[in-house]
Design an enzyme around this catalytic site. Sequence first.
Site, PDB file in Angstrom:
ATOM      1  N   GLY A  57       2.193  14.241   9.773  1.00 18.74           N
ATOM      2  CA  GLY A  57       3.064  15.375   9.482  1.00 18.74           C
ATOM      3  C   GLY A  57       3.833  15.742  10.726  1.00 18.74           C
ATOM      4  N   CYS A  84      -2.770  10.256  12.378  1.00 23.41           N
ATOM      5  CA  CYS A  84      -1.741  10.919  13.197  1.00 23.41           C
ATOM      6  C   CYS A  84      -1.935  12.444  13.206  1.00 23.41           C
ATOM      7  CB  CYS A  84      -0.353  10.500  12.706  1.00 23.41           C
ATOM      8  SG  CYS A  84       0.908  10.823  13.948  1.00 23.41           S
ATOM      9  N   TYR A  85      -1.041  13.220  12.606  1.00 22.64           N
ATOM     10  CA  TYR A  85      -1.266  14.677  12.566  1.00 22.64           C
ATOM     11  C   TYR A  85      -2.628  14.972  11.947  1.00 22.64           C
ATOM     12  CZ  TYR A  85      -0.878  19.576  11.133  1.00 22.64           C
ATOM     13  OH  TYR A  85      -1.119  20.907  10.944  1.00 22.64           O
ATOM     14  N   HIS A 172      -0.572   4.583  12.824  1.00 26.15           N
ATOM     15  CA  HIS A 172      -0.390   4.525  11.364  1.00 26.15           C
ATOM     16  C   HIS A 172      -0.892   3.184  10.805  1.00 26.15           C
ATOM     17  CE1 HIS A 172       1.949   8.204  10.798  1.00 26.15           C
ATOM     18  NE2 HIS A 172       2.317   7.997  12.056  1.00 26.15           N
ATOM     19  N   GLU A 174      -1.059   2.342   7.829  1.00 28.04           N
ATOM     20  CA  GLU A 174      -0.382   2.002   6.570  1.00 28.04           C
ATOM     21  C   GLU A 174       0.901   1.211   6.765  1.00 28.04           C
ATOM     22  OE1 GLU A 174      -0.679   4.919   7.976  1.00 28.04           O
ATOM     23  OE2 GLU A 174       1.105   6.161   7.751  1.00 28.04           O
ATOM     24  N   ASP A 230      10.114   0.837 -16.981  1.00 30.19           N
ATOM     25  CA  ASP A 230       9.166   1.926 -17.247  1.00 30.19           C
ATOM     26  C   ASP A 230       9.021   2.211 -18.740  1.00 30.19           C
ATOM     27  OD1 ASP A 230       9.112   2.022 -14.535  1.00 30.19           O
ATOM     28  OD2 ASP A 230      10.349   3.816 -14.347  1.00 30.19           O
ATOM     29  N   LYS A 370       5.740   2.047  -8.980  1.00 29.95           N
ATOM     30  CA  LYS A 370       6.619   1.077  -9.639  1.00 29.95           C
ATOM     31  C   LYS A 370       6.049  -0.353  -9.624  1.00 29.95           C
ATOM     32  CE  LYS A 370      10.828   0.698 -11.398  1.00 29.95           C
ATOM     33  NZ  LYS A 370      11.399   1.687 -12.326  1.00 29.95           N
TER      34      LYS A 370
END
Length: 514
Positions: A57, A84-85, A172, A174, A230, A370
Amino acid sequence: MEIKNEAILVMDFGGQYTQLIARRVRECNVYCEIKPYNITAEEIAERGYRGIIFTGGPNSAYDDKGPKCDPKLFELGIPVLGICYGAQLMAVTLGGKVIGIEDNREYGKTEIEVNPSSLMFHSAKAKNICWMSHTDRIEEVPHGFKITAISKDCPVAAMEDIKRNFFAVQFHPEVQHTVEGQLYLRNFLYNACGCTADWRMDSFVNDTIEYLREKIGDKKVLCALSGGVDSSVAALLVHKAVGKQLTCIFVDHGLLRKDEGDQVESVFKEQFDMNLIRVNAQERFLTKLAGVSEPERKRKIIGEEFIRVFEEESKKLGKIEYLCQGTIYPDVVESGVGQSAVIKSHHNVGGLPEDVGFEGIIEPLRDLFKDEVRKAGIELGIPEFLVFRQPFPGPGLAIRIMGDITEEKLEILKDADAIMREEFANNGLDREVGQYFAVMTGIKSVGVMGDGRTYDNTIAMRAVTTSDFMTADWARIPYDVLEKISNRIINEVKNVNRVVYDITSKPPATIEWE
Ligand code: XMP
């Protein structure tokens, strides 16, 4: 829909990678949900999460104004990973110290040295590259924690309290640049949280069909099918559950790409034997759009007319209890810093008002990203050309014809666009490039063909690479492919004498021309 056993909570503190973290967790075959940072410890306990991840954040953890978590969640006995944050917030909340760094702030690729005997870095390489982006750092770890990774400028690049199952990483895990990030996440999910990787598309599809069969019972369902991935996957799940109790209405507004209407009809009617009503409404839409040039007006007219046609058709069908919609997870996610979800309202032309007289709404894809919807589509046997289709705007070709729309302009654009798509596929560019299409620019220019002067239409080619469609770069298409498309359009499409390639990124341009 209570169908998964193990769930991880991703608590959003306003970080830019929140959705990416959730996707990475799902890629480890673990189901997860994103919730705002102010979720209470009681709510967490009630939902029975197996683990919690705090996102990054923009705030400082020592600043009173920054978002805080309910400190009682640390007493629930649930493993927590702070990123992180989130790492700094964990440190501050549990009695450690975080400071701002004036010099040596770390951005980008950074080498870290990890302790491979720690839980988080089990089986990891002792030295590796990770992605840092911070202006604060943990200076003192809270009681019970051990430092498990360091970098040149960061004395606490990671820490853990193995007794209480609390973990924190300054970097991070990710993002792709963190080379072993997925391994670190797996260690947390499998070894700390005890997840067994039970989130798989085959089981999702089967469980969902079962769930829908029970929920719908002998009632009827209506679905607006656009042929996009979708709505196609959502409709097919319902169809597998209750067969002909589902009726799909496919409003063909005549603004689809060449042959698209027929393809949708043939897949769903012939391949899947679905109850599909195709409404050929081209004339109706073109009449309403006659003489209209303003893009937002076009969108509004198409959106309203779509609802009108849909309502007229559905009235003919008598009582129908449920409406099925292809809403997916990014549409429903709430953000962490107090704002509601950004829903692309003007983009959702196929969106129907919820008060059109149904007992309930069925949204079988509400939990999926998605790429997961695509996997489910493949699992269900939907042809790849539909599943991996590039996004196509609800107002269709109407916003790719500058100025007013006529049947003649539509035909020219459909033919030019079909050539472009064919050549992209022939050259293996169709999966590589995020979105690509032809535009009827509304510009006429002088040319020479044979020995005569021409004064004809200009077609623009647009192709972009993008991961989120929020920003995009123009695609570096090989010259010979561009040349082939240009030659073919000039030779095969009447009334076109010039083809140009759009080399503008987004921003400042948008992807569509209108
Ligand atoms: P822009 O042009 O805003 O497009 O850069 C971003 C993405 O959104 C799609 N788009 C739309 N989709 N209705 C839709 O359903 C719309 O009115 C609309 N306008 C843009 C566009 O194709 C791209 O994928």
